[in-house]
Design an enzyme around this catalytic site. Structure first.
Site, PDB file in Angstrom:
ATOM      1  N   GLN A 133       3.364  27.747 -30.180  1.00  0.00           N
ATOM      2  CA  GLN A 133       4.001  28.053 -31.473  1.00  0.00           C
ATOM      3  C   GLN A 133       3.154  29.017 -32.328  1.00  0.00           C
ATOM      4  OE1 GLN A 133       5.098  24.740 -34.239  1.00  0.00           O
ATOM      5  NE2 GLN A 133       4.619  26.332 -35.752  1.00  0.00           N
ATOM      6  N   GLY A 154      -5.644  25.625 -26.233  1.00  0.00           N
ATOM      7  CA  GLY A 154      -4.216  25.858 -26.490  1.00  0.00           C
ATOM      8  C   GLY A 154      -3.488  26.106 -25.173  1.00  0.00           C
ATOM      9  N   HIS A 155      -4.078  26.968 -24.328  1.00  0.00           N
ATOM     10  CA  HIS A 155      -3.473  27.227 -23.014  1.00  0.00           C
ATOM     11  C   HIS A 155      -3.476  25.940 -22.186  1.00  0.00           C
ATOM     12  CE1 HIS A 155      -5.082  31.397 -23.939  1.00  0.00           C
ATOM     13  NE2 HIS A 155      -3.814  31.656 -23.674  1.00  0.00           N
ATOM     14  N   VAL A 202      -2.477  24.493 -31.154  1.00  0.00           N
ATOM     15  CA  VAL A 202      -3.676  23.646 -31.064  1.00  0.00           C
ATOM     16  C   VAL A 202      -4.727  24.246 -31.999  1.00  0.00           C
ATOM     17  CG1 VAL A 202      -5.477  22.765 -29.524  1.00  0.00           C
ATOM     18  CG2 VAL A 202      -3.126  23.016 -28.687  1.00  0.00           C
ATOM     19  N   HIS A 251      -8.164  28.936 -23.508  1.00  0.00           N
ATOM     20  CA  HIS A 251      -8.767  27.944 -24.410  1.00  0.00           C
ATOM     21  C   HIS A 251      -7.896  26.698 -24.386  1.00  0.00           C
ATOM     22  CE1 HIS A 251      -5.558  29.208 -27.055  1.00  0.00           C
ATOM     23  NE2 HIS A 251      -6.001  30.453 -27.041  1.00  0.00           N
ATOM     24  N   LEU A 257      -6.427  27.897 -32.395  1.00  0.00           N
ATOM     25  CA  LEU A 257      -7.164  28.448 -31.260  1.00  0.00           C
ATOM     26  C   LEU A 257      -6.498  29.746 -30.816  1.00  0.00           C
ATOM     27  CD1 LEU A 257      -8.152  25.354 -29.101  1.00  0.00           C
ATOM     28  CD2 LEU A 257      -9.231  26.308 -31.138  1.00  0.00           C
TER      29      LEU A 257
END
Ligand code: PAF
Length: 280
Positions: A148, A36-37, A176, A34, A184
């Site tokens: 995080q 975030g990745h 994120v 997603h 996410l």
């Protein structure tokens, strides 16, 4: 972009990168990628010559068979996402490569896994430290990128790298969130619309902690009580933990004096979600 599924082929590729004296940025993932990745992949792309992303659903870090069986899979889509972000290699080994027959060596950690998720998910972090050690040994990255959102994981990995002199620069990037604040997570895909709405209580409770701390409330118990009441009011929720811990040792603090983290793990229906905010 190359997709490599074999450990020795991956090691040969790493050797040729090292021969060219190029730096390696590494983003380990379990797939179901997603935004975030993607933020980790973009930073790694900007800061390194070669970018390697691993996609491997690591069975040894699941303490719950149901969670493992229902973890979302979308390898083809993940490869497309990573290719779009201009990665050089996707390393997507199978379990026969990572844990061949006879495998019996595990990396375990002390103290840092006695709290938060470590306390409630026995064996989870030993699975994480073992697979991350293996991946670092295969890929030999200069820099590795983590989010995080998995705060305890990031602290555990920083300590793993320091204690075992791995010489990898561990980068921890901000969580994120969706527009509504939900962090996410690959597991969000399992929430139905009503559950997704309920899940907003997690970030809501963390914002409450942040605002209480900003107005000088330092007593953890008082903050946790408010957070608990926000989460309990939402439908389909079951609290695993709500904790305020020292940001480095991860031990519970009764009063917030230095850098601390408010961390939450909550079941929304059958899906367990975690999130945190740093209080300093
Ligand atoms: O954060 C994750 O996705 C996993 O724990 C990791 C670091 C890829 C190890 O399997």
């Amino acid at each position: 972009m190359d997709v490599i599924t074999n450990v020795s082929e991956m090691q040969a590729r790493v050797l040729s990168i090292k021969d060219r004296k190029e730096s390696i940025g590494f983003v380990p993932t379990m797939g179901a990628l997603h935004e975030g990745h993607v933020s980790l992949v973009r930073s790694a792309r900007n800061e390194n010559d070669e970018l390697i992303v691993s996609i491997y659903l690591n069975p040894t870090q699941f303490d719950n068979k149901d969670d493992f069986d229902n973890y979302p899979h979308q390898l083809d889509k993940d490869i497309e996402i990573v290719e779009r972000e201009d990665a050089d290699v996707v390393f997507a080994p199978g379990t026969e490569e990572m844990y061949p027959e006879g495998f019996c060596t595990y990396v375990t950690q002390g103290k840092l896994i006695d709290s938060l998720c470590g306390r409630l998910r026995p064996g989870h972090f030993n699975g994480v430290t073992t697979i991350v050690t293996k991946l670092f040994n295969i890929i030999r990255p200069d820099r590795a990128y983590f989010g995080q959102k998995d705060y305890q994981q990031s602290i555990v990995i920083e300590k793993l790298v320091a204690d075992l002199n791995m010489g990898v620069d561990v980068k921890v990037l901000p969580t994120v969130r969706g527009e509504d604040g939900l962090a996410l997570s690959s597991r969000n895909k399992r929430l139905n619309p009503e559950e997704r709405h309920s899940a907003l209580c997690i970030y809501g409770s963390l914002l409450k902690a942040k605002s209480m701390f900003a107005s000088n409330v330092k007593d953890s118990k008082e903050i946790i009580e408010e957070m608990t009441s926000i989460i309990k009011k939402a439908k389909h929720t079951r609290i695993d933990y709500i904790s305020i811990v020292n940001a480095n040792t991860l031990e519970d603090v009764s009063s917030i004096n230095g850098k601390a983290v408010a961390a939450v793990a909550v079941w929304i229906g059958n899906t367990r979600l975690i999130d945190n905010l740093i209080l300093e």
